[in-house]
Design an enzyme around this catalytic site. Structure first.
Site, PDB file in Angstrom:
ATOM      1  N   HIS A  65       3.870  -3.757  -8.018  1.00 23.24           N
ATOM      2  CA  HIS A  65       5.382  -4.064  -6.828  1.00 23.24           C
ATOM      3  C   HIS A  65       5.143  -5.217  -6.526  1.00 23.24           C
ATOM      4  CE1 HIS A  65       8.011  -3.102  -3.942  1.00 23.24           C
ATOM      5  NE2 HIS A  65       7.498  -1.807  -3.305  1.00 23.24           N
ATOM      6  N   CYS A  76       2.071  -0.595   3.085  1.00 21.70           N
ATOM      7  CA  CYS A  76       3.557  -0.912   2.006  1.00 21.70           C
ATOM      8  C   CYS A  76       5.176   0.562   2.749  1.00 21.70           C
ATOM      9  CB  CYS A  76       3.721  -0.729   0.527  1.00 21.70           C
ATOM     10  SG  CYS A  76       3.547   1.077  -0.549  1.00 21.70           S
ATOM     11  N   GLN A 119       6.918  -6.943  -3.114  1.00 24.35           N
ATOM     12  CA  GLN A 119       5.779  -5.513  -1.919  1.00 24.35           C
ATOM     13  C   GLN A 119       4.680  -7.044  -1.515  1.00 24.35           C
ATOM     14  OE1 GLN A 119       6.459  -2.805   0.650  1.00 24.35           O
ATOM     15  NE2 GLN A 119       5.184  -4.320   1.660  1.00 24.35           N
ATOM     16  N   ARG A 162      14.658  -1.583  -9.995  1.00 30.92           N
ATOM     17  CA  ARG A 162      13.528  -0.433 -10.039  1.00 30.92           C
ATOM     18  C   ARG A 162      13.115   0.372 -10.791  1.00 30.92           C
ATOM     19  NH1 ARG A 162      11.461   2.206  -4.035  1.00 30.92           N
ATOM     20  NH2 ARG A 162      10.086   0.203  -3.880  1.00 30.92           N
ATOM     21  N   ASP A 219      -2.261   3.544   0.640  1.00 32.68           N
ATOM     22  CA  ASP A 219      -0.222   3.914   0.435  1.00 32.68           C
ATOM     23  C   ASP A 219      -0.715   5.138  -0.186  1.00 32.68           C
ATOM     24  OD1 ASP A 219       1.840   3.891  -0.762  1.00 32.68           O
ATOM     25  OD2 ASP A 219       1.510   2.757  -2.751  1.00 32.68           O
ATOM     26  N   ARG A 243       9.621  -8.144   4.016  1.00 31.39           N
ATOM     27  CA  ARG A 243      10.388  -7.593   2.712  1.00 31.39           C
ATOM     28  C   ARG A 243      11.380  -8.704   3.148  1.00 31.39           C
ATOM     29  NH1 ARG A 243       9.475  -2.907  -0.095  1.00 31.39           N
ATOM     30  NH2 ARG A 243      10.389  -4.506  -1.701  1.00 31.39           N
TER      31      ARG A 243
HETATM   32  N1   CP Z   1       7.697  -0.305   0.348  1.00 33.36           N
HETATM   33  C1   CP Z   1       8.895  -0.147  -0.006  1.00 33.36           C
HETATM   34  O1   CP Z   1       9.428  -0.608  -1.513  1.00 33.36           O
HETATM   35  O2   CP Z   1       9.362   0.674   0.180  1.00 33.36           O
HETATM   36  P1   CP Z   1      10.649   1.389  -0.065  1.00 33.36           P
HETATM   37  O3   CP Z   1      10.434   2.583  -1.750  1.00 33.36           O
HETATM   38  O4   CP Z   1      12.066   2.039   0.756  1.00 33.36           O
HETATM   39  O5   CP Z   1      12.126   0.181  -0.524  1.00 33.36           O
HETATM   40  N1  NVA Z   2       3.098   3.801  -4.770  1.00 33.93           N
HETATM   41  C1  NVA Z   2       4.377   4.031  -4.086  1.00 33.93           C
HETATM   42  C2  NVA Z   2       4.561   2.489  -3.605  1.00 33.93           C
HETATM   43  C3  NVA Z   2       6.227   2.691  -2.697  1.00 33.93           C
HETATM   44  C4  NVA Z   2       6.891   1.524  -2.223  1.00 33.93           C
HETATM   45  C5  NVA Z   2       5.325   4.522  -5.437  1.00 33.93           C
HETATM   46  O1  NVA Z   2       5.173   3.779  -6.026  1.00 33.93           O
HETATM   47  O2  NVA Z   2       6.358   5.490  -5.331  1.00 33.93           O
END
Ligand code: CP
Ligand code: NVA
Length: 301
Positions: free
Chosen positions: A130, A260, A133, A103, A221, A288
């Protein structure tokens, strides 16, 4: 490195049949039809350059349930933070582990990692996408409402990393995607051009009511993603895009709501919607785990 390494980088890189097989595998894990420990002795190394609750825990629990285990590197745990290159990190981790999940902010880091790793690399979120997700989201919709092919998904909010993966999925799974985003926070034109070239059914509007009308799935989101620094402007531009009871009332009566997570109640979604009867966000979060087990199994098979 070998181009036979099975990376999971983005949904657009797969054909529909392969993605469909992963969804079925995820459901099979969830329903106990696939048991055992197919990844016995396998090690997943996870690199987090941004925070995470769901991704971190579901990957760690997932690989453990499949017989393997995870090593987690937070932002301050590895030499990446001190300037060791992504390429060298990829080479070293490939000598210890069987797969890497990352990530990170810049999608180029993901590509660089996959270019120099001799083991599968999984995209656990970048500023651009993502995909893990969205695999869980497709699985969740189909559990509740059957095949997503031909259905209408409505997004109202920021044209962010989630939107990229929704666009990829709309093309590969064959559903209509209506995106309501303010002009300032639209998805990249190159993404929309790609979808058009693939004959995807994507509609972009600035009007949230137009997007959610008669939709089968309504989703959104946060207005401020990890790393975004223009919070005040985002709140101002995105407030008309909130999903509330009035918006849900425009969708089909049996429409489901997804997010998400993490969510900010009374910002992008009201509590009445996310905690209401049409919300499937907890199933979505659970999935997930199951979807990622399928992704891990695919990468390591
Ligand atoms: N939806 C998601 O990816 O959550 P986290 O940021 O908690 O991993
Ligand atoms: N769009 C959000 C998703 C988190 C799972 C971010 O990137 O922070």
């Amino acid at each position: 490195m070998s181009n036979t390494v099975k990376h999971f980088l983005d949904i657009d890189r797969f054909d529909g049949a392969t993605l469909r097989a992963m969804i079925e595998q995820g459901l099979s894990f969830k329903n106990g039809k696939t048991n055992g420990t197919p990844l016995k002795g396998k090690t997943l190394v996870m690199i987090f350059e941004k925070p995470s609750t769901r991704t971190r825990v579901s990957f760690e629990v997932g690989i453990q349930q499949l017989g393997g285990h995870a090593v987690v590197l937070g932002e301050r745990d590895s030499q990446l933070g001190r300037g060791e290159s992504i390429a060298d990190t990829a080479r070293v981790l490939s000598r210890y582990g069987d797969a890497i999940m990352i990530r990170t902010d810049d999608p180029e880091k993901l590509i660089e990692l996959s270019a120099h790793a001799s083991i599968p690399v999984i995209n656990g979120l970048t500023n651009d996408s993502h995909p893990c997700q969205i695999m869980a989201d497709i699985m969740t919709f189909e559990e509740h409402r059957g095949s997503i092919a031909g259905k209408t998904v409505a997004w109202s909010g920021d044209g962010n990393n989630m939107v990229t993966s929704w666009v990829h999925a709309a093309v590969r799974f064959g559903f209509t995607l209506r995106l309501a985003c303010p002009d300032t926070f639209r998805p990249a034109q190159a993404l929309l051009d790609w979808a058009a070239g693939e004959k995807g059914d994507i509609v972009l509007t600035a009007d949230p009511a137009e997007a959610v009308k008669d939709a089968d799935l309504v989703t959104t989101d946060v207005w401020v993603s990890m790393g975004d620094e223009d919070a005040d402007k985002r709140h101002q531009k995105l407030s008309p895009y909130q999903i509330n009871d009035r918006m849900m009332g425009l969708a089909k009566p049996d429409a489901v709501f997804m997010h998400c997570l993490p969510a900010h109640r009374e910002e992008e979604v009201t509590a009445s919607v996310i905690d209401g009867p049409q919300s499937v966000v907890w199933d979505e979060a659970e999935n997930r785990l199951h979807a990622q087990k399928a992704i891990l199994a695919w990468c390591l098979s």
